[in-house]
Each structure stands twice: as C-alpha cells, then as structure tokens.
Scaffold this motif. Structure first.
Motif, PDB file in Angstrom:
ATOM      1  N   ALA A   1      -8.285 -10.236  -0.812  1.00 53.39           N
ATOM      2  CA  ALA A   1      -6.867 -10.285  -0.330  1.00 53.39           C
ATOM      3  C   ALA A   1      -6.370 -11.769  -0.644  1.00 53.39           C
ATOM      4  O   ALA A   1      -5.188 -11.537  -1.108  1.00 53.39           O
TER       5      ALA A   1
ATOM      6  N   GLU B   1     -13.874  -9.189   1.373  1.00 53.38           N
ATOM      7  CA  GLU B   1     -12.472  -8.797   1.481  1.00 53.38           C
ATOM      8  C   GLU B   1     -11.551  -9.867   1.724  1.00 53.38           C
ATOM      9  O   GLU B   1     -10.442  -9.664   1.094  1.00 53.38           O
TER      10      GLU B   1
ATOM     11  N   LYS C   1      -5.840   7.449  -0.368  1.00 53.43           N
ATOM     12  CA  LYS C   1      -5.294   6.858   0.904  1.00 53.43           C
ATOM     13  C   LYS C   1      -4.013   5.827   0.381  1.00 53.43           C
ATOM     14  O   LYS C   1      -3.183   5.933   1.172  1.00 53.43           O
ATOM     15  N   PHE C   2      -4.218   5.139  -0.714  1.00 52.02           N
ATOM     16  CA  PHE C   2      -3.059   4.301  -1.180  1.00 52.02           C
ATOM     17  C   PHE C   2      -2.124   4.843  -2.274  1.00 52.02           C
ATOM     18  O   PHE C   2      -1.259   4.353  -2.648  1.00 52.02           O
TER      19      PHE C   2
ATOM     20  N   GLU D   1      -4.836  -3.084   0.173  1.00 42.21           N
ATOM     21  CA  GLU D   1      -4.367  -3.432   1.752  1.00 42.21           C
ATOM     22  C   GLU D   1      -3.389  -4.669   1.145  1.00 42.21           C
ATOM     23  O   GLU D   1      -2.070  -4.560   1.782  1.00 42.21           O
ATOM     24  N   ALA D   2      -3.711  -5.487   0.544  1.00 44.53           N
ATOM     25  CA  ALA D   2      -2.953  -6.910   0.519  1.00 44.53           C
ATOM     26  C   ALA D   2      -1.924  -6.652  -0.443  1.00 44.53           C
ATOM     27  O   ALA D   2      -0.907  -7.236  -0.572  1.00 44.53           O
TER      28      ALA D   2
ATOM     29  N   THR E   1       1.326  -5.347  -2.632  1.00 49.04           N
ATOM     30  CA  THR E   1       2.753  -4.922  -2.111  1.00 49.04           C
ATOM     31  C   THR E   1       3.486  -4.237  -3.435  1.00 49.04           C
ATOM     32  O   THR E   1       4.358  -3.199  -3.217  1.00 49.04           O
TER      33      THR E   1
ATOM     34  N   GLU F   1     -10.703  -2.067  -1.307  1.00 49.65           N
ATOM     35  CA  GLU F   1      -9.830  -1.728  -0.305  1.00 49.65           C
ATOM     36  C   GLU F   1      -8.954  -2.640   0.338  1.00 49.65           C
ATOM     37  O   GLU F   1      -7.688  -2.673   0.545  1.00 49.65           O
ATOM     38  N   ALA F   2      -9.676  -4.029   0.542  1.00 46.71           N
ATOM     39  CA  ALA F   2      -8.829  -5.093   0.887  1.00 46.71           C
ATOM     40  C   ALA F   2      -7.762  -5.486  -0.057  1.00 46.71           C
ATOM     41  O   ALA F   2      -6.506  -5.855   0.348  1.00 46.71           O
TER      42      ALA F   2
END
Lengths: 263, 263
Positions: free
Chosen positions: B58, B54, B114-115, B87-88, B90, B83-84
C-alpha cells in the motif's frame, strides 16, 4: 536474412562519375566496402544508361567482379544493358526489376530463360503503379507467378518484392503495414516458401532527417524479418541497420544463442 | 503500443532500500522519471514481501500515485499484498501475474472480481513451467480464457502475456520465434482482439553484454509489434528501446507520417 547492398547506384555522385569516366576503381572500392560491411550480394543500378548501355553495364559488372565474388543483381530498366550484364556475369546473378508491366514481361522472360537466373518480380500493377493494399499485392503475386510458370520458368527462381513505398507518402504508414501483411501471407497463398526481397531504402527516400531515417530503417527491418522477409536490399553502410539485421538473424537462428554473434 | 515501465522493481538496489526504509522519495522520483521517459503505465514489483506485505505494498502504491497519475500494475506473488495494493490504488489498475497455476486461479480470480480490474494472464503451464512452443501457448490461452470466463469475468479484462524467456536459454531463439507466432495467432484463435503484453527485459536477463542486450531489445520489440503486441513491459530508461517503440508506433499509425513524431 541476406543483405543486398544497394550502394552501387547511379544516384551516388562517385558512382555516377566513375560510370561517366569508365573508371573501375570506385566500383571496386565500393564493392569491397560492401562486402566488408556485411553484404551477401550487391545490386548494380547504373540508371537507364542512355549511351553505350551495353558497354557500360558489362564494364561495371566486370569491375565489381574483379573486387568481390559476391552474387550480383542486375538492376536497370535498359533491356540491352540487362543482357550485357548477364553476359558479363560469372557467378550467381539475379535479374532485378521484373513485373507485370507488358514491356518487362516481353523483355525479361526471355533473358531469365536464356541465362537461367533468378529474377526479382515486383508486385506492381501492369501500368507500373503501386498496389493499394496487401490484398491487391497478393492478387498481383498470383498473376506474376502464373505468368512466370506459363512461360516455362521454374517458380523457385522467382523472388518477390512487395514494394516498400516512402513512409512520407500520404498513405505511407498504411502501406508499410500492408507490405508486412503481404509478406506474411505470400507463402501460404502461393503454396511454397517463395523467396522475398524488399528495398528498405525506399521507406525513407528523401533529404533531411538523417537520424530519424536511420531509426525508421532499423525499426522496420525487424518487422520485415518477423514477417518472413528473406533478403533486404539496403544501404549496407548504415551500420545500425546492419546491426539490427544481425540481431534479427541471431534471434531467428536455429542454433543456441551466443552474445558474440552480435558483438 | 503502450509502454509499461518495469523500473519499480525490487532488484533495483535503490528501490529495495527505499522499500526497506519505507522512504517514498525514491519511488516518487522513479515514477516521475518513468513518466518523462515515455511510460504509459508503471509496473510495481516489490518482490515476495515476506514482512509487512500489506503495509509495504500500500505504501508503494501511494508513493507512486503521489507522483504520477499513470495507471499501475500490481505485480507480486503475495496474495495479501495484491489485495492491499488494489485497495490503495485510485486510478486504472491492472493485476499482474495470473496464470493456470492453481494457487493463482484460487487467489486472484476473487480479487479481479472484487476490484473489477484488468488482469494479466501468463501462458504458463499449471505447474508454472514455460510452454514448449506456440502451439502449447495457444492451448494454454484457450484454457486461461475458459477459466476466466467460467468464473464470470469479462474476457475483455484479460490481458495475455505469452512469456518471453531469456534468449540465452538453450532453446531461447526458438522460443523468441514461438512467442511471435503465438501473438500473431491469438486474436483469431480466441475470436476477439485480445490484448497482449510481454516482458521485454526477460529476453536479455543476465549480466554483461550491455550493448548487445540493448541491441536485442530494440530489435525484438519491432518484431513483437509487427506480431500484434499491445503493451511492452520494459525498462523505460533504455532510450534506444523507447525510440524504437516510437518508430513502431509512427510506422503502425493510422495518420499521415510526420518526421517530427520520432525526432
């Protein structure tokens, strides 16, 4: 994909001078160069041949045939020259330049019959204009085939040319796409795997931008190939385009790929 | 056609070393080079990431995003790293590597939900094997779309990859043709203009024959384009291939052609 050299063309000053002087050597040299460069046939385009058309066409055919056994394409608008070319030809010969223009139908069908040769039919309107899109090309193909069959000719002797136009025309890029669509749909529409040919040099007609013209040629050729093109009429001395054609054939081949095929 | 750089890949020793040392500079440099070379998106493939998955994923996403605003593709088999990465991220982000393999369906559908990102689905059998032909690819595409829609995802977020295999495989050339057929038939089959992507570098995987590999790339790309490909995942530093892509886009363009577009 067969590669047909369009290099023996009157727009080449060396060819024009040799034709003027009835000098066989430049024709022989060019024919040999074309064969060495990978041509599987040679188109002979001496222009309209206003003087001594028959003598000149027969002369070129004999000159080319004295240098190579490759098939030839007789490519002139002059009816008498066509016939003289066909008379002089000894190997596989293809008559180039048929279309629905009344003068072509009247002049060329009897020749195709008499000499029992393949004939290239252009998807042009009866008035000689380029069709607007793929759909019009397909209608013209149906009409062309009917005309051909109606005259008692074998449809397997018809080779269809969907007519590439210069990309610099106002609708040039759209036409480039329409040609691909027409090629892709022709076999299903006509109900048999009709042979096709296209004049690649037409795409980039004009002066200047040599590097860019070669780039377009070697890029459009694989698109034509992927759309089912059987024969590419092209400048066989454009090495990168020939390489692209070889790569197309290697990729489209039935056998196990070998790097040596394209090196 | 969008060109997606596959250059940020762990098989590149510079990238592998930078990943090992958590050094952002090589990632930033490569991201900038990709953008300058014409990439419209960048695929990030750090391999399976066995340690600190992760953190590392990221880290790369942040490094790349600090150098370019181009969209990124998260391309790893490691679920936690995916997933990481998401999350990172943008900007526009695409999740790469979905297929009918049960672990992918189970692991990636929730992430796509989710994303709310686009997701690349490979036409692979549920056991991970490559389909035999176009027809099997098309069945897999239907199943993939059903799985996607069944999970409540928007079908316009699915990007299909028909899976290019190395041409050196025993059936490599046949597969190269099957990929084109699948691409051509997908929109009609699925009933909407589904977006497609293909990994061009796969075609010529292996060592040696560099010149020939580049020739195959720049020849196969126009075939893919003519068959409807939307995005090419490729080595964006292969200049001739990028030129071919630009020529494709110029030829396939809607506007009046300009030589300057490709010079």
């Amino acid at each position: 994909m067969e590669l047909v050299a369009d290099n023996i063309h009157v727009i080449n000053p060396i060819i024009a001078a040799a034709l003027e002087q009835l000098d066989p050597v430049p024709f022989q040299q060019m024919a040999r160069e074309c064969e060495e460069a990978g041509a599987s046939a040679i188109d002979i385009n001496p222009g309209p041949l206003r003087r001594e058309a028959e003598v000149r066409m027969a002369f070129i055919v004999e000159a080319v045939q004295s240098a190579t056994k490759l098939p030839i394409l007789i490519d002139t608008a002059n009816r008498a020259a066509m016939e003289a070319g066909l008379e002089a030809a000894t190997g596989r010969t293809i008559l180039n330049g048929f279309s629905l223009e009344p003068s072509k139908v009247k002049g060329m069908i009897p020749l195709a019959k008499k000499f029992d040769v393949e004939i290239i039919g252009y998807l042009l309107r009866p008035d000689g204009h380029v069709p607007a899109d793929a759909s019009e090309r397909l209608s013209l193909a149906v009409e062309l085939l009917h005309t051909f069959q109606g005259a008692g000719l074998d449809s397997h002797k018809l080779i269809i040319d969907p007519v590439i136009v210069p990309v610099s025309w106002q609708n040039g890029t759209a036409q480039a796409g329409e040609v691909l669509t027409a090629l892709r749909l022709l076999p299903d529409l006509l109900g048999f795997p009709v042979k096709t040919i296209a004049g690649l040099s037409n795409l980039t007609t004009g002066k200047g931008y040599r590097k860019e013209r070669l780039l377009l040629e070697r890029t459009y050729l694989p698109m034509l190939f992927a759309s089912g093109l059987d024969m590419a009429l092209m400048n066989i001395l454009h090495r990168d385009t020939v390489q692209a054609a070889r790569a197309c054939c290697a990729l489209g081949g039935e056998s196990v790929f070998a790097w040596e095929e394209i090196s």
